[in-house]
Scaffold this active site. Structure first.
Site, PDB file in Angstrom:
ATOM      1  N   LYS A  46     -48.997 -16.892 -15.245  1.00 28.32           N
ATOM      2  CA  LYS A  46     -49.266 -18.293 -15.569  1.00 28.32           C
ATOM      3  C   LYS A  46     -49.425 -18.442 -17.084  1.00 28.32           C
ATOM      4  O   LYS A  46     -50.038 -17.607 -17.741  1.00 28.32           O
ATOM      5  CB  LYS A  46     -50.548 -18.764 -14.875  1.00 28.32           C
ATOM      6  N   GLU A  75     -55.871 -28.077   4.959  1.00 28.53           N
ATOM      7  CA  GLU A  75     -56.732 -29.217   5.299  1.00 28.53           C
ATOM      8  C   GLU A  75     -56.988 -29.323   6.793  1.00 28.53           C
ATOM      9  O   GLU A  75     -58.109 -29.665   7.212  1.00 28.53           O
ATOM     10  CB  GLU A  75     -56.095 -30.518   4.776  1.00 28.53           C
ATOM     11  N   ARG A  84     -53.360 -35.037   5.303  1.00 30.17           N
ATOM     12  CA  ARG A  84     -52.781 -33.863   5.947  1.00 30.17           C
ATOM     13  C   ARG A  84     -53.594 -33.412   7.161  1.00 30.17           C
ATOM     14  O   ARG A  84     -53.089 -32.665   7.997  1.00 30.17           O
ATOM     15  CB  ARG A  84     -52.655 -32.729   4.935  1.00 30.17           C
TER      16      ARG A  84
END
Length: 600
Positions: A268, A353, A381
């Site tokens: 990253k 979720e 979701r």
């Protein structure tokens, strides 16, 4: 930008140019930063090996799509990234034909690729869906539903697993590294196919069994066992910043003509040393000084998220049965503070979720008081689980809905517009909202006392300070904040109360203001009383108009046969684009200075 004819040196130079462009623009505009810098070589290799005009390029979540935008005719326009009426921070087909699908929520990419592959087969076309998905997105169940089918139907799909944070399975020393290199090689892939077709399939049954067992034993010390067992070929891990290695591997994967996962390790923030590594605050950033990495901070009041976190810490300190969960957003929702204070009672379950909701339903049944802290847009979701696993049994789960209303530069996929509409029709659900910091604290305290499901919504950023004294919540009770001498009544819900107050201050008449507090249940008795004095009602709420606060009140008025002129200043029936929140609100005509002209 045509990169097909460029040699390796030119492509590496292009990668440097792309990084420089991203760093320059994002340092001024803000945006997704570390993930997109880490995906530069992978994206360039995708464009080198595949045909973006023909092959579906599918970016999961699309946090990492900035290099793709720069490679597809948006180099100059990139200046406008995430600005109002400028480029979206996510892939968007309306913006470019090179963007195959809208993306902003995670873990949808492989399902899209499976659907695209089926369509390509039916149309008898020679195209290959190519997916880029991050390791974080691999935590969601939808990914494995898609992989399960893909491994069965065996249609050509190339999946690039951009692993920049967690290992899917850690390599076991030098043997695993060596084997992974072999598995990525042209010789091994060709040899394996020939051995399987020409030798193993022709061996006697016993010998075939032994050969298969030897192959399976080799897989056990490589990271790809989980994918291979699902029927999907695996190559890797490879160096996600070695452009030559990536291109060669993608060429192999493309030629295999079946589902294959290319596992690439990336860093990253690659190319901007200050952001390199696992620094969560560099994922999505505001403007910063690119020379030293210091963020250009704006002085602002305490955010609603921080107020919520402190209130929940106090509640958890007071009551041992308070527990909580978030889905891959611990710092974004403030739950990281709870996870630090109470590590055995608060959890981050990753991008899951549905699991978050159902697991907390079981905890509620066991006598705990669960707080599910999720952004409004992501709570969508888990909708089936809210209905089936929470509301059906009327379990006392609290949904703390962060980022309710307009969220700014993230735009269409992230606006918190629909939570009232999709929760209001559920039996047993209670919906209420605070208007400011003090009432958010009171809302958290009150939520603990409810013996049924409830949802509390609050905005991104800070509440607008109000001068009204905060009073404790009572079930289904609204609060008349101000009487008026005109026949008008302003009804505010949640952060909409402050907009009602600002609009009232700009209006020449003395107008009454009601803090509705509860949209379910409504304070019907107080509304009946107010209907006798005020005949023109105006609704202020940061939510979708259809099924929203105005709809709830209209239903009540119709049932009671009360004749009131009602105007709702909620969001109209369309998705709201990205941009600075105030600019977006101005475009929607929702600033108090504009609303005052709409009031007769």
């Amino acid at each position: 930008m045509n990169i097909k004819s460029r040699n390796l040196g030119q492509l590496e130079e292009l990668c440097s140019d792309i990084r420089e462009r991203i760093i320059d623009v994002v340092s001024r505009n803000g945006g997704h930063f570390s993930s997109t810098l880490g995906a530069v070589e992978l994206t360039v290799a995708m464009h080198k090996v595949f045909d973006v005009q023909k092959d579906p390029f599918i970016f999961d979540v699309s946090h990492q799509c900035y290099p793709h935008k720069l490679l597809t005719g948006r180099w100059e326009e990139f200046e406008t990234i995430r600005q109002f009426r400028g480029l979206s921070g996510f892939t968007k087909p309306k913006e470019s034909s090179a963007d195959y699908f809208v993306a902003g929520h995670s873990s949808t990419s492989i399902s899209l690729a499976v659907g695209a592959a089926k369509a390509i087969k039916l149309k008898k076309e020679k195209r290959i869906p190519v997916v880029m998905i991050g390791d974080g997105s691999m935590t969601a169940g939808m990914v494995y539903e898609a992989l399960n089918e893909l491994g069965d139907i065996k249609l050509p799909v190339v999946i690039i697993l951009n692993d920049n944070e967690m290992s899917i399975a850690k390599p076991i020393g030098s043997i695993s590294k060596y084997l992974s290199k072999i598995l990525a090689g042209k010789f091994y892939q060709s040899f394996r196919e020939k051995i399987d077709r020409n030798i193993i399939q022709k061996l006697p049954e016993g010998a075939t069994y032994i050969a298969k067992k030897i192959e399976e034993s080799m897989k056990l010390i490589t990271p790809g066992i989980i994918f291979e067992e699902m029927g999907i070929d695996y190559i890797g891990p490879i160096d996600g910043h070695n452009l030559e290695e990536i291109i060669e591997t993608l060429e192999i994967a493309k030629a295999m003509n079946k589902p294959v996962i290319v596992h690439a390790r990336t860093v990253k923030g690659k190319g901007y040393s200050i952001a390199e590594g696992q620094h969560e605050h560099w994922h999505g950033v505001g403007p910063f000084n690119k020379d030293n990495g210091e963020f250009i901070k704006k002085v602002s009041a305490k955010s609603a998220t921080a107020v919520f976190a402190d209130a929940l810490v106090n509640l958890a300190t007071k009551y041992d049965n308070v527990v909580g969960v978030t889905a891959a957003m611990p710092s974004g929702t403030g739950i990281d503070k709870l996870m630090k204070e109470f590590p055995t009672r608060f959890w981050d379950v990753a991008i899951a979720e549905q699991h978050a909701v159902t697991s907390m339903a079981a905890m509620a049944k066991e006598g705990f008081k669960p707080y599910i802290t999720i952004y409004s847009t992501f709570l969508q979701r888990g909708y089936d689980q809210i209905i089936h696993d929470v509301c059906l049994m009327s379990l006392p789960v609290v949904f703390a809905i962060d980022r309710a209303g307009i969220v700014g530069n993230d735009g269409e996929t992230h606006q918190g517009a629909f939570d009232i509409s999709y929760l209001r029709f559920l039996p047993n659900m209670v919906l209420f909202a605070p208007r400011d910091e003090e009432t958010l604290n009171l809302a958290i305290e009150y939520s603990y006392t409810l013996d049924k499901p409830c949802a509390i919504r609050y905005p991104r950023g800070a509440f607008t300070p109000l001068s009204f004294k905060a009073t404790a919540f009572e079930f289904g009770k609204a609060e008349l904040l101000k009487e008026g001498t005109s026949n008008k009544l302003f009804i505010g819900y949640g952060a909409g109360v402050s907009r009602a107050c600002e609009t009232q201050e700009l209006h020449k008449e003395d107008i009454a203001i009601l803090d509705l507090r509860f949209v379910k249940p409504l304070d019907k008795e107080l509304l009946k009383q107010l209907s006798k004095k005020y005949n023109d009602w105006y609704i202020f709420s940061d939510s979708q108009k259809q099924g929203g606060v105005g709809s709830a009140i209209l239903e009540f008025l119709n049932e009671e046969k009360i004749n009131i002129n009602l105007t709702s200043f909620e969001y109209e029936d369309h998705f709201i684009e990205h941009g600075d929140t105030k600019v977006v609100e101005e475009s929607l005509g929702l600033l108090p200075s504009l609303l005052v002209n709409k009031i007769n």
